[in-house]
Design an enzyme around this catalytic site. Sequence first.
Site, PDB file in Angstrom:
ATOM      1  N   ARG A 158       1.217  -0.916  -0.031  1.00  0.00           N
ATOM      2  CA  ARG A 158       0.100   0.435  -0.251  1.00  0.00           C
ATOM      3  C   ARG A 158       0.791   1.172  -0.062  1.00  0.00           C
ATOM      4  NH1 ARG A 158      -4.424  -0.627   4.665  1.00  0.00           N
ATOM      5  NH2 ARG A 158      -3.996   1.516   5.394  1.00  0.00           N
ATOM      6  N   ARG A 167       0.734   7.738  10.011  1.00  0.00           N
ATOM      7  CA  ARG A 167       0.129   7.782  10.530  1.00  0.00           C
ATOM      8  C   ARG A 167      -0.643   7.440  11.802  1.00  0.00           C
ATOM      9  NH1 ARG A 167       0.413   2.804   6.962  1.00  0.00           N
ATOM     10  NH2 ARG A 167      -1.862   1.915   8.113  1.00  0.00           N
TER      11      ARG A 167
END
Length: 219
Positions: free
Chosen positions: A160, A171
């Site tokens: 990803r 994140r």
Amino acid sequence: MNVLLFGPPGAGKGTQAEAIVARLDVPHVATGDIFRRHLKEQTELGRLAKGYMDKGELVPDQVVCALVTDRLAQPDASKGVLLDGFPRTVSQGEILLDWFSKHGRAVDLVLSLEVAPELLVARLSGRRTCRSCGRSYHVETSPPRVEGVCDSCGGEVVQRDDDREETVRSRLETYLRETAAVLPFLSERCPVVRLDGSQSIASVGAQVAAAIEQAQSAP
Ligand code: AP5
Ligand code: MG
Ligand code: ZN
């Protein structure tokens, strides 16, 4: 049953989701997967979400909430749902609980997957994901049977974009800054079971199954 899967990036939400939806026979609604699908289909929503996902930031609440409440209103979600990666802010939590209460429904169980931060980075940097069905693999601990090919659907298994190291760090920061506070918010309002997500996939699966069984037999 309406179940929420809560936890930091890489906690194993997507990994555990497959068995949960099979067990409960409810749809799996993962906001990250929905955004990636839009991105693949090059929709306007996909383009908008990409700007945030690439930076490891959250897509704005009003966009995500409209998407989720629309999805919850669809017939296949009327008997229950597994929400994965939503809510991620207290404001999303408020909107979700309001929506459920207006529709005579409630969150029956929150499964909180708790994993030490140092494990999360290793999980995310080695993760590979099926482009078609979203299934998660790991280059070391759970590779697909044939390299690059999904065991479930034959789709292409890739890294990803947001699993690159600098985005992973961002994140995790976003999780601590905006999402961690959702757990105490939910704990005051819904049944929450905290699980040790650091254990093996099978052992976490057994904890998940036990928590669901207990919630189902609760009066
Ligand atoms: P999203 O797709 O939801 O990503 P995430 O929360 O960062 O979670 P992940 O999918 O990375 O982790 P997971 O817990 O599913 O772990 P997995 O099972 O794959 O969101 C992506 C982006 O979309 C966000 O950054 C944001 O921009 C946007 N977004 C989404 N929802 C939003 C919202 N509500 N509001 C605003 N923006 C939103 O496992 C990870 C790896 O670990 C795999 O390799 C797996 O094989 C391995 N693994 C899993 N369990 C174990 C275990 N027990 N032992 C060893 N390895 C394991
Ligand atoms: Mg996931
Ligand atoms: Zn697949």
